[in-house]
Design a protein around this motif. Structure first.
Motif, PDB file in Angstrom:
ATOM      1  N   PHE A 210       0.828  -1.202   0.000  1.00  0.00           N
ATOM      2  CA  PHE A 210       0.000   0.000   0.000  1.00  0.00           C
ATOM      3  C   PHE A 210       0.869   1.262   0.000  1.00  0.00           C
ATOM      4  O   PHE A 210       0.880   2.054   0.945  1.00  0.00           O
ATOM      5  N   VAL A 211       1.594   1.440  -1.090  1.00  0.00           N
ATOM      6  CA  VAL A 211       2.470   2.606  -1.256  1.00  0.00           C
ATOM      7  C   VAL A 211       2.284   3.166  -2.661  1.00  0.00           C
ATOM      8  O   VAL A 211       1.800   2.471  -3.571  1.00  0.00           O
ATOM      9  N   ILE A 212       2.668   4.422  -2.836  1.00  0.00           N
ATOM     10  CA  ILE A 212       2.637   5.045  -4.155  1.00  0.00           C
ATOM     11  C   ILE A 212       3.645   4.335  -5.061  1.00  0.00           C
ATOM     12  O   ILE A 212       4.782   4.092  -4.664  1.00  0.00           O
ATOM     13  N   GLY A 213       3.197   3.971  -6.243  1.00  0.00           N
ATOM     14  CA  GLY A 213       4.040   3.228  -7.175  1.00  0.00           C
ATOM     15  C   GLY A 213       3.708   1.755  -7.206  1.00  0.00           C
ATOM     16  O   GLY A 213       4.128   1.049  -8.117  1.00  0.00           O
ATOM     17  N   GLU A 214       2.931   1.287  -6.210  1.00  0.00           N
ATOM     18  CA  GLU A 214       2.450  -0.095  -6.219  1.00  0.00           C
ATOM     19  C   GLU A 214       0.923  -0.080  -6.187  1.00  0.00           C
ATOM     20  O   GLU A 214       0.291   0.042  -7.222  1.00  0.00           O
ATOM     21  N   TYR A 215       0.335  -0.133  -4.998  1.00  0.00           N
ATOM     22  CA  TYR A 215      -1.133  -0.144  -4.920  1.00  0.00           C
ATOM     23  C   TYR A 215      -1.720   1.213  -5.313  1.00  0.00           C
ATOM     24  O   TYR A 215      -2.793   1.271  -5.915  1.00  0.00           O
ATOM     25  N   TYR A 216      -1.014   2.299  -4.978  1.00  0.00           N
ATOM     26  CA  TYR A 216      -1.544   3.653  -5.181  1.00  0.00           C
ATOM     27  C   TYR A 216      -0.796   4.436  -6.251  1.00  0.00           C
ATOM     28  O   TYR A 216       0.360   4.150  -6.571  1.00  0.00           O
ATOM     29  N   LYS A 217      -1.486   5.459  -6.744  1.00  0.00           N
ATOM     30  CA  LYS A 217      -0.874   6.504  -7.558  1.00  0.00           C
ATOM     31  C   LYS A 217      -1.179   7.830  -6.871  1.00  0.00           C
ATOM     32  O   LYS A 217      -2.108   7.930  -6.066  1.00  0.00           O
ATOM     33  N   LEU A 218      -0.414   8.866  -7.208  1.00  0.00           N
ATOM     34  CA  LEU A 218      -0.600  10.183  -6.595  1.00  0.00           C
ATOM     35  C   LEU A 218      -1.331  11.112  -7.553  1.00  0.00           C
ATOM     36  O   LEU A 218      -0.962  11.215  -8.721  1.00  0.00           O
ATOM     37  N   TYR A 219      -2.375  11.773  -7.036  1.00  0.00           N
ATOM     38  CA  TYR A 219      -3.003  12.867  -7.771  1.00  0.00           C
ATOM     39  C   TYR A 219      -2.615  14.162  -7.059  1.00  0.00           C
ATOM     40  O   TYR A 219      -2.921  14.346  -5.878  1.00  0.00           O
ATOM     41  N   ASN A 220      -1.952  15.035  -7.777  1.00  0.00           N
ATOM     42  CA  ASN A 220      -1.541  16.329  -7.235  1.00  0.00           C
ATOM     43  C   ASN A 220      -2.577  17.366  -7.599  1.00  0.00           C
ATOM     44  O   ASN A 220      -2.948  17.505  -8.770  1.00  0.00           O
ATOM     45  N   GLU A 221      -3.075  18.106  -6.624  1.00  0.00           N
ATOM     46  CA  GLU A 221      -4.128  19.092  -6.870  1.00  0.00           C
ATOM     47  C   GLU A 221      -3.716  20.155  -7.889  1.00  0.00           C
ATOM     48  O   GLU A 221      -4.568  20.843  -8.457  1.00  0.00           O
ATOM     49  N   LYS A 222      -2.426  20.293  -8.161  1.00  0.00           N
ATOM     50  CA  LYS A 222      -1.940  21.284  -9.122  1.00  0.00           C
ATOM     51  C   LYS A 222      -1.981  20.778 -10.553  1.00  0.00           C
ATOM     52  O   LYS A 222      -1.694  21.518 -11.479  1.00  0.00           O
ATOM     53  N   GLU A 223      -2.336  19.497 -10.736  1.00  0.00           N
ATOM     54  CA  GLU A 223      -2.392  18.929 -12.106  1.00  0.00           C
ATOM     55  C   GLU A 223      -3.487  19.594 -12.915  1.00  0.00           C
ATOM     56  O   GLU A 223      -4.543  19.931 -12.392  1.00  0.00           O
TER      57      GLU A 223
END
Length: 223
Positions: A210-223
């Protein structure tokens, strides 16, 4: 407490993409049109996500042919989910695929996602996308408040999605006696400031951390 919202099926056409994956006319008849994929063994917690339905779906998803449904999901997260939060968050890299065939269950253990069997981190918010009518015994049943045990079906139609607190609210499936297969997808998000990878465990079925790059991806509010 669960919240049900509408989404645009033409713009986010998960249903057609999944129909194409299985080459069927109606997802509710998946057990009839693709009877070749029906499980031969009795389903339980250990094998419920390892059926031929799942291997067919994820086989396409992980090939070049999966680009379409992946793009739809990314757009859904950015255009539908993100405006509801107005902040950075982590989200499940791709939704979990669910098939609830007649006379069986899609998920066999009543649970909450952060329990000892599922290991999800705290603060997750659950989303469920209906790809067929979800009603009565083929719907997911969930309590309104953790520990209250007042289970009610989360009933939806294609073009609707639910937001709920499956991280702490117990939920599960009954034996499907509707005669129709329920197909749905579900995913989870966590506000970025609540995401802590220092104690991250692995998912129960895919053994993904359960880390970014495996289970999760990151959404940045600045996108």
């Amino acid at each position: 407490m669960s919240i049900i919202k509408d989404y645009n099926l033409q713009e986010y056409n998960f249903c057609e993409e999944v129909k194409n994956i299985f080459d069927v006319d109606e997802l509710k008849n998946l057990h009839v049109e693709r009877s070749d994929l029906l499980p031969q063994d009795k389903l339980n917690f250990d094998n419920e996500t390892r059926t031929d339905f799942h291997s067919t779906f994820y086989g396409v998803l992980n090939s070049d042919d999966g680009f379409g449904i992946k793009t739809i999901y990314e757009n859904f997260v950015k255009q539908v989910v993100a405006p509801m939060f107005n902040r950075s968050f982590v989200y499940q890299a791709f939704p979990s695929f669910r098939v609830h065939i007649p006379n069986d269950q899609a998920v066999h253990k009543w649970h909450y996602d952060s329990d000892e069997n599922h290991n999800h981190p705290d603060w997750e918010i659950n989303f469920q996308l209906a790809l067929t009518d979800m009603y009565e015994s083929n719907a997911m049943w969930i309590e309104s408040v953790p520990g209250l045990r007042d289970f009610k079906p989360l009933e939806m139609t294609p073009g609707q999605f639910a937001i709920f607190y499956g991280n702490k609210c117990a939920h599960g499936n009954k034996e499907n006696i509707t005669g129709n297969t329920r197909v749905s997808m579900d995913f989870r998000i966590i506000p970025y400031e609540k995401h802590d990878e220092s104690q991250a465990k692995n998912s129960a079925t895919a053994n993904t951390k359960f880390v970014i790059g495996e289970y999760y991806k990151l959404y940045n509010e600045k996108e």
